[in-house]
Design a protein around this motif. Structure first.
Motif, short mmCIF file in Angstrom:
data_model
loop_
_atom_site.label_atom_id
_atom_site.label_comp_id
_atom_site.label_asym_id
_atom_site.label_seq_id
_atom_site.Cartn_x
_atom_site.Cartn_y
_atom_site.Cartn_z
N LEU A 144 47.72 -3.78 63.73
CA LEU A 144 48.70 -2.82 63.21
C LEU A 144 48.79 -2.90 61.69
O LEU A 144 48.89 -1.87 61.01
N PHE A 145 48.71 -4.10 61.15
CA PHE A 145 48.72 -4.30 59.70
C PHE A 145 47.54 -3.55 59.07
O PHE A 145 47.71 -2.81 58.09
N LYS A 146 46.36 -3.71 59.64
CA LYS A 146 45.17 -3.03 59.12
C LYS A 146 45.27 -1.51 59.30
O LYS A 146 44.87 -0.75 58.41
N LEU A 147 45.81 -1.08 60.41
CA LEU A 147 45.98 0.36 60.66
C LEU A 147 46.92 0.99 59.63
O LEU A 147 46.65 2.07 59.12
N LEU A 148 48.00 0.30 59.31
CA LEU A 148 48.93 0.81 58.29
C LEU A 148 48.22 0.95 56.94
O LEU A 148 48.42 1.94 56.23
N ARG A 163 47.58 4.39 54.96
CA ARG A 163 48.05 4.48 53.57
C ARG A 163 46.94 5.02 52.69
O ARG A 163 47.16 5.90 51.86
N GLN A 164 45.73 4.51 52.87
CA GLN A 164 44.61 4.95 52.04
C GLN A 164 44.25 6.41 52.28
O GLN A 164 43.87 7.12 51.34
N GLU A 165 44.39 6.88 53.50
CA GLU A 165 44.10 8.28 53.80
C GLU A 165 45.19 9.21 53.28
O GLU A 165 44.91 10.22 52.67
N VAL A 166 46.44 8.83 53.54
CA VAL A 166 47.56 9.69 53.19
C VAL A 166 47.74 9.81 51.69
O VAL A 166 48.00 10.90 51.17
N PHE A 167 47.59 8.72 50.97
CA PHE A 167 47.85 8.72 49.53
C PHE A 167 46.56 8.70 48.70
O PHE A 167 46.56 8.23 47.57
N LYS A 168 45.49 9.24 49.25
CA LYS A 168 44.20 9.26 48.56
C LYS A 168 44.37 9.87 47.16
O LYS A 168 45.05 10.88 47.00
N ASN A 169 43.80 9.22 46.17
CA ASN A 169 43.82 9.67 44.76
C ASN A 169 45.20 9.61 44.11
O ASN A 169 45.40 10.20 43.06
N ASP A 170 46.15 8.95 44.72
CA ASP A 170 47.49 8.78 44.13
C ASP A 170 47.73 7.28 43.95
O ASP A 170 48.28 6.61 44.82
N THR A 171 47.30 6.76 42.81
CA THR A 171 47.31 5.31 42.61
C THR A 171 48.71 4.71 42.68
O THR A 171 48.88 3.62 43.22
N VAL A 210 56.34 3.97 61.80
CA VAL A 210 56.08 4.25 60.39
C VAL A 210 54.68 4.81 60.21
O VAL A 210 54.47 5.78 59.47
N GLU A 211 53.71 4.24 60.90
CA GLU A 211 52.33 4.71 60.80
C GLU A 211 52.23 6.16 61.26
O GLU A 211 51.58 6.99 60.62
N VAL A 212 52.88 6.49 62.36
CA VAL A 212 52.86 7.86 62.88
C VAL A 212 53.53 8.82 61.89
O VAL A 212 53.00 9.91 61.62
N ILE A 213 54.64 8.42 61.33
CA ILE A 213 55.34 9.26 60.36
C ILE A 213 54.48 9.49 59.12
O ILE A 213 54.38 10.61 58.62
N LEU A 214 53.85 8.44 58.62
CA LEU A 214 52.97 8.60 57.46
C LEU A 214 51.84 9.58 57.77
O LEU A 214 51.53 10.46 56.96
N ILE A 256 53.24 14.80 52.98
CA ILE A 256 52.42 15.85 52.38
C ILE A 256 52.19 15.50 50.92
O ILE A 256 53.13 15.22 50.18
N GLN A 257 50.95 15.50 50.50
CA GLN A 257 50.60 15.29 49.10
C GLN A 257 50.26 16.65 48.50
O GLN A 257 49.42 17.37 49.02
N ALA A 258 50.90 16.99 47.40
CA ALA A 258 50.66 18.28 46.75
C ALA A 258 50.04 18.06 45.37
O ALA A 258 50.27 17.04 44.73
N VAL A 259 49.27 19.04 44.93
CA VAL A 259 48.62 18.97 43.63
C VAL A 259 48.93 20.24 42.87
O VAL A 259 48.83 21.34 43.41
N HIS A 260 49.34 20.09 41.61
CA HIS A 260 49.58 21.26 40.77
C HIS A 260 48.24 21.89 40.42
O HIS A 260 47.35 21.24 39.86
#
Length: 75
Positions: free
Chosen positions: A4-8, A12-20, A56-60, A65-69
């Motif tokens: 579960l730790f690794k899954l989170l 995280r890496q997928e959801v927040f891609k390119n957002d350091t 938390v993993e399911v909610i993430l 939603i990540q938005a870009v201007h």
């Protein structure tokens, strides 16, 4: 627990891609929560914490939603 730790972290890496900033904040929060509960021995409490982490993993994965201007008035 480790699975579960690794899954989170993968989520995280997928959801927040390119957002350091978000990637680092999520990494710190995940690590902090697991570290704070590392010594837990109550099976009931461990199951409750695992359920929370799973939720938390399911909610993430489903609600963040990540938005870009793209322009000054468009996202």
């Amino acid at each position: 627990v480790l699975k579960l730790f690794k899954l989170l972290h993968r989520t995280r890496q997928e959801v927040f891609k390119n957002d350091t900033k978000a990637l680092e904040a999520a990494r710190q929060k995940i690590n902090e929560e697991f570290r704070n509960n590392r010594g837990e021995t109550s099976e009931e409490k461990i199951n409750e914490l695992l359920k929370i982490a799973s939720d938390v993993e399911v909610i993430l994965r489903t609600s963040v939603i990540q938005a870009v201007h793209t322009d000054s008035d468009k996202i």
